[in-house]
Design an enzyme around this catalytic site. Structure first.
Site, PDB file in Angstrom:
ATOM      1  N   THR A 189      41.514  46.902  43.025  1.00 45.67           N
ATOM      2  CA  THR A 189      41.912  46.394  41.797  1.00 45.67           C
ATOM      3  C   THR A 189      42.347  47.352  40.650  1.00 45.67           C
ATOM      4  OG1 THR A 189      40.361  44.543  42.312  1.00 45.67           O
ATOM      5  CG2 THR A 189      41.130  44.971  39.998  1.00 45.67           C
ATOM      6  N   THR A 207      44.159  41.553  40.587  1.00 46.73           N
ATOM      7  CA  THR A 207      43.822  41.767  41.900  1.00 46.73           C
ATOM      8  C   THR A 207      44.309  40.545  42.857  1.00 46.73           C
ATOM      9  OG1 THR A 207      41.978  42.488  43.454  1.00 46.73           O
ATOM     10  CG2 THR A 207      41.449  40.738  41.901  1.00 46.73           C
ATOM     11  N   ARG A 217      38.012  31.995  47.813  1.00 51.22           N
ATOM     12  CA  ARG A 217      37.114  33.134  47.449  1.00 51.22           C
ATOM     13  C   ARG A 217      37.454  33.728  46.072  1.00 51.22           C
ATOM     14  NH1 ARG A 217      37.324  38.632  45.983  1.00 51.22           N
ATOM     15  NH2 ARG A 217      35.176  39.441  46.257  1.00 51.22           N
ATOM     16  N   VAL A 218      36.777  33.827  45.052  1.00 51.88           N
ATOM     17  CA  VAL A 218      37.251  34.364  43.886  1.00 51.88           C
ATOM     18  C   VAL A 218      36.114  35.607  43.769  1.00 51.88           C
ATOM     19  CG1 VAL A 218      37.289  33.956  41.397  1.00 51.88           C
ATOM     20  CG2 VAL A 218      38.172  32.303  42.827  1.00 51.88           C
ATOM     21  N   GLY A 219      36.774  36.695  43.121  1.00 54.91           N
ATOM     22  CA  GLY A 219      35.733  37.911  43.044  1.00 54.91           C
ATOM     23  C   GLY A 219      35.478  37.917  41.541  1.00 54.91           C
ATOM     24  N   ASP A 220      35.238  39.031  41.169  1.00 58.87           N
ATOM     25  CA  ASP A 220      34.422  39.575  39.722  1.00 58.87           C
ATOM     26  C   ASP A 220      35.826  39.652  38.692  1.00 58.87           C
ATOM     27  OD1 ASP A 220      35.379  41.806  41.435  1.00 58.87           O
ATOM     28  OD2 ASP A 220      34.570  42.985  39.397  1.00 58.87           O
ATOM     29  N   GLY A 243      33.426  42.466  44.519  1.00 55.94           N
ATOM     30  CA  GLY A 243      33.137  41.509  43.591  1.00 55.94           C
ATOM     31  C   GLY A 243      31.883  40.656  43.767  1.00 55.94           C
TER      32      GLY A 243
HETATM   33  C1  SD4 Z   1      37.360  41.499  44.025  1.00 54.37           C
HETATM   34  N1  SD4 Z   1      36.554  43.225  42.677  1.00 54.37           N
HETATM   35  O1  SD4 Z   1      37.843  40.702  44.349  1.00 54.37           O
HETATM   36  C2  SD4 Z   1      37.848  42.980  43.359  1.00 54.37           C
HETATM   37  C3  SD4 Z   1      38.317  43.750  44.359  1.00 54.37           C
HETATM   38  C4  SD4 Z   1      38.478  45.194  44.032  1.00 54.37           C
HETATM   39  O2  SD4 Z   1      39.179  47.433  44.310  1.00 54.37           O
HETATM   40  O3  SD4 Z   1      37.810  45.469  42.839  1.00 54.37           O
HETATM   41  N2  SD4 Z   1      38.922  45.973  44.692  1.00 54.37           N
HETATM   42  O4  SD4 Z   1      36.010  41.680  44.610  1.00 54.37           O
END
Ligand code: SD4
Length: 327
Positions: A189, A207, A217-220, A243
């Site tokens: 990201t 990202t 799916r959703v990350g941080d 995430g």
């Molecule tokens: C995620 N944090 O979707 C993001 C991916 C990421 O470096 O940071 N990659 O989990």
């Protein structure tokens, strides 16, 4: 990139040619992050692709734009071109062969905007900014976010996977294995923290999330407190990495809260990452990187594992560094 390259000073003369940043070139102590850089603009961004993003952000600041504008436009560079395939529409798809994007932006007035699981938007960070500026909401997801993108002229339309995405996805389908690894190429990201010459701060993240994730799916990255956080009394932080770990421990918020209680950026970084280490199996063998910028311009970066690089941009130019690992 070799370790030697990673700490090579990139000449600032081209970057700043024609621009007026009326500040002294930072001293070595200031560059190390330990000494304050009062009234000097400063930008930090994650990974090697943080370098072109930081160059763009510094150019925006030099042109008189705000920290918020710089944080938005800086990361757009990587949304447009990301050879790592971890940001923007060129990112690796989910396990159904669909590219979905997450992004968020926040300033130091407490305003934020975010989008999650959006398709067909070349610049999700710009859409996140519109959510912040033009809606009463903080987060729009999926079809609702795409409808808003259409109404704002930011929807670029459905686009098929490019040949490289198609090939990689089909290869993945043969095994259908999904086990996130530390420092794998799918953790990249782009996240950025900025302080402008007026002392205003902002943070941004954008990202395509984890490659081959479950659809939906959703990350941080689009979550305030997890992927990014800004507090006008303390500073700003941004996370990258897995995430699922960061969003359960609110790593960016913890780091900024530590700044608020008087910790230095290096201490704040270490403490927030240690919270992950304490989580035991949840954070074992995964990578999380963190960049922290205090209100006074002092800064630090850290990661769970070796290999997390970040760009530092000041009036002297942009340098790439490798963050210390805590694990
Ligand atoms: C995620 N944090 O979707 C993001 C991916 C990421 O470096 O940071 N990659 O989990």
């Amino acid at each position: 990139m070799t370790r030697r390259d990673s700490v090579r000073l990139v000449a600032g003369s081209t970057l700043l040619a024609g621009c007026t940043i009326p500040h002294h070139a930072p001293t070595a102590a200031e560059l190390s992050g330990a000494m304050p850089m009062i009234d000097a603009p400063i930008v930090l961004a994650t990974w090697n692709h943080g370098k072109p993003a930081t160059e763009r952000a510094l150019a925006e600041l030099a042109a008189g734009h705000s920290a918020l504008d710089a944080a938005e436009r800086g990361v757009m560079v990587v949304e447009s071109e990301c050879p790592d395939r971890s940001v923007g529409l060129q990112g690796w798809p989910d396990r159904d062969g669909i590219v979905t994007l997450d992004a968020a932006i926040m300033d130091d007035t407490g305003r934020s905007g975010a989008v999650a699981c959006v398709r067909g938007v070349a610049h999700p960070i710009a859409l996140a900014r519109r959510v912040m500026d033009r809606t009463p909401h903080a987060l729009l997801v999926g079809p609702g976010a795409e409808a808003f993108a259409r109404s704002e002229g930011l929807h670029t339309g459905a686009r098929p996977l490019d040949p490289e995405q198609e090939r990689a996805w089909r290869e993945w389908l043969r095994e259908r294995q999904y086990s996130p690894r530390a420092n794998s190429e799918n953790h990249d990201t782009i996240g950025m923290v900025v302080r402008d010459a007026k002392g205003r701060m902002a943070a941004s993240c954008t990202t395509s999330g984890l490659a081959w994730k479950m659809h939906g799916r959703v990350g941080d990255s689009p979550l305030v407190g997890a992927g990014l956080y800004v507090d006008p009394k303390a500073g700003a932080a941004v996370c990258t990495g897995l995430g699922e770990v960061v969003m359960r421990k609110l790593t960016s918020c913890i780091a900024v809260e530590r700044l608020r209680s008087g910790a230095s950026p290096a201490e704040a970084c270490r403490d927030a990452l240690h919270r992950l280490v304490e989580a035991g199996p949840l954070a074992a063998n995964v990578q999380v990187g963190l960049i922290v910028l205090a209100k006074d311009g002092t800064h630090a970066a850290g990661a769970l594992q070796p290999g997390f690089t970040y760009a530092l941009g000041t009036a002297a130019g942009v340098t790439l560094h490798e963050a210390p690992a805590v694990a």
